[in-house]
Design an enzyme around this catalytic site. Sequence first.
Site, PDB file in Angstrom:
ATOM      1  N   LYS A  30       0.840  -1.215   0.000  1.00 41.60           N
ATOM      2  CA  LYS A  30       0.000   0.000   0.000  1.00 41.60           C
ATOM      3  C   LYS A  30       0.872   1.260   0.000  1.00 41.60           C
ATOM      4  O   LYS A  30       0.644   2.182  -0.781  1.00 41.60           O
ATOM      5  CB  LYS A  30      -0.925   0.014   1.234  1.00 41.60           C
ATOM      6  CG  LYS A  30      -1.821  -1.219   1.346  1.00 41.60           C
ATOM      7  CD  LYS A  30      -2.737  -1.153   2.550  1.00 41.60           C
ATOM      8  CE  LYS A  30      -2.055  -1.195   3.898  1.00 41.60           C
ATOM      9  NZ  LYS A  30      -1.330  -2.463   4.195  1.00 41.60           N
ATOM     10  N   ARG A  86      11.951  -5.287   4.958  1.00 40.01           N
ATOM     11  CA  ARG A  86      11.702  -3.856   4.726  1.00 40.01           C
ATOM     12  C   ARG A  86      12.602  -2.972   5.605  1.00 40.01           C
ATOM     13  O   ARG A  86      12.814  -3.250   6.776  1.00 40.01           O
ATOM     14  CB  ARG A  86      10.238  -3.558   5.045  1.00 40.01           C
ATOM     15  CG  ARG A  86       9.912  -2.080   5.054  1.00 40.01           C
ATOM     16  CD  ARG A  86       8.458  -1.805   5.117  1.00 40.01           C
ATOM     17  NE  ARG A  86       7.768  -2.443   6.228  1.00 40.01           N
ATOM     18  CZ  ARG A  86       6.463  -2.465   6.350  1.00 40.01           C
ATOM     19  NH1 ARG A  86       5.704  -1.905   5.435  1.00 40.01           N
ATOM     20  NH2 ARG A  86       5.905  -3.050   7.381  1.00 40.01           N
ATOM     21  N   ARG A 126      -0.923  -8.816  13.301  1.00 38.86           N
ATOM     22  CA  ARG A 126      -1.452  -7.790  12.374  1.00 38.86           C
ATOM     23  C   ARG A 126      -2.275  -8.451  11.263  1.00 38.86           C
ATOM     24  O   ARG A 126      -3.304  -7.926  10.843  1.00 38.86           O
ATOM     25  CB  ARG A 126      -0.290  -6.976  11.783  1.00 38.86           C
ATOM     26  CG  ARG A 126       0.276  -5.974  12.798  1.00 38.86           C
ATOM     27  CD  ARG A 126       1.677  -5.515  12.456  1.00 38.86           C
ATOM     28  NE  ARG A 126       1.800  -4.877  11.169  1.00 38.86           N
ATOM     29  CZ  ARG A 126       2.974  -4.675  10.556  1.00 38.86           C
ATOM     30  NH1 ARG A 126       4.099  -5.049  11.119  1.00 38.86           N
ATOM     31  NH2 ARG A 126       3.007  -4.087   9.389  1.00 38.86           N
ATOM     32  N   ARG A 168      11.148  -0.985  11.286  1.00 39.31           N
ATOM     33  CA  ARG A 168      10.014  -0.757  12.190  1.00 39.31           C
ATOM     34  C   ARG A 168       9.993  -1.779  13.319  1.00 39.31           C
ATOM     35  O   ARG A 168      10.238  -2.966  13.105  1.00 39.31           O
ATOM     36  CB  ARG A 168       8.701  -0.830  11.401  1.00 39.31           C
ATOM     37  CG  ARG A 168       8.354   0.488  10.761  1.00 39.31           C
ATOM     38  CD  ARG A 168       7.230   0.376   9.773  1.00 39.31           C
ATOM     39  NE  ARG A 168       6.053  -0.343  10.237  1.00 39.31           N
ATOM     40  CZ  ARG A 168       4.960  -0.490   9.509  1.00 39.31           C
ATOM     41  NH1 ARG A 168       4.892   0.043   8.301  1.00 39.31           N
ATOM     42  NH2 ARG A 168       3.922  -1.158   9.978  1.00 39.31           N
ATOM     43  N   ARG A 186      -9.934   0.840   8.292  1.00 43.49           N
ATOM     44  CA  ARG A 186      -9.533  -0.517   8.646  1.00 43.49           C
ATOM     45  C   ARG A 186     -10.626  -1.261   9.387  1.00 43.49           C
ATOM     46  O   ARG A 186     -10.435  -2.427   9.749  1.00 43.49           O
ATOM     47  CB  ARG A 186      -8.316  -0.450   9.564  1.00 43.49           C
ATOM     48  CG  ARG A 186      -7.003  -0.775   8.898  1.00 43.49           C
ATOM     49  CD  ARG A 186      -5.922  -0.504   9.913  1.00 43.49           C
ATOM     50  NE  ARG A 186      -4.762  -1.284   9.681  1.00 43.49           N
ATOM     51  CZ  ARG A 186      -3.646  -0.814   9.119  1.00 43.49           C
ATOM     52  NH1 ARG A 186      -3.587   0.423   8.712  1.00 43.49           N
ATOM     53  NH2 ARG A 186      -2.614  -1.593   8.980  1.00 43.49           N
TER      54      ARG A 186
END
Length: 220
Positions: free
Chosen positions: A13, A127, A172, A161, A88
């Site tokens: 996203k 990431r 998640r 992160r 969400r």
Amino acid sequence: MNIILLGPPGAGKGTQADMLTEHYGMAKLSTGDMLRAEVASGSAIGSKLQAIMSRGELVPDDIMIDMIRARIQKPDCGNGFTLDGFPRTEGQAAALDEMLAKEKKSLDFVIELAVDDKILVDRISGRFSCAKCGAGYHDHFKPTKASGICDACGSAEFSRRADDNAETVAKRLKAYHAQTAPLLPYYKKKGLLVSVDGMAPMEDVTASIRKIIMSQPSRI
Ligand code: AP5
């Protein structure tokens, strides 16, 4: 043009929202980035948010709705915006409908980035981002051009992160399936939902999204 990007953690996203900003000048409204900025500010609410996010749970709707309501009224949203990470929950989606109607705005596309759960952990664990300018990278899928140097600003400092670990990612994903996936039929019913293969290479996902947008030139 106003777009929602929907998809599980790591679906791409943020990557595709950056592309929309680059190509169409749309404001990127990333609730994850907004929450991380609040945490980094060291405020009292920031430390409560950090605890929720590190458990992989969703932040309460009222906080998120107020955050987006304030952001959507800013002048840069007049050129259109991409929502990355909002709504969400069904409560957030209903609140968004209300606030857009009040602002005399509407949604043009809700684009689902469809990705199988099993590849998301790899995506998320690789990431990293530039600690100075925030440019996003991936160990395998999007490395920096020169090793250890940010392509965008030349910095040599990078960060990962805190919630990008296998245990939190599993939570998640669970939250996504239980609370966010029901938004797919919600937007399908409204005739706004289009799904793209989020497992294709990044450039192909970008090309699919641009094709969807170009198929409705009056909305640009
Ligand atoms: P948030 O920051 O929104 O995280 P997320 O939804 O879990 O999504 P990610 O940012 O992890 O992934 P992404 O889909 O943007 O993928 P990306 O482009 O980075 O939210 C964090 C937390 O904040 C939540 O858990 C929650 O606690 C809270 N929160 C946020 N919004 C909320 C809300 N509305 N309500 C309640 N709570 C909220 O890509 C991932 C990696 O893969 C990158 O390294 C990228 O380079 C790579 N990649 C991207 N596309 C491809 C591709 N096609 N092929 C290969 N690699 C790819």
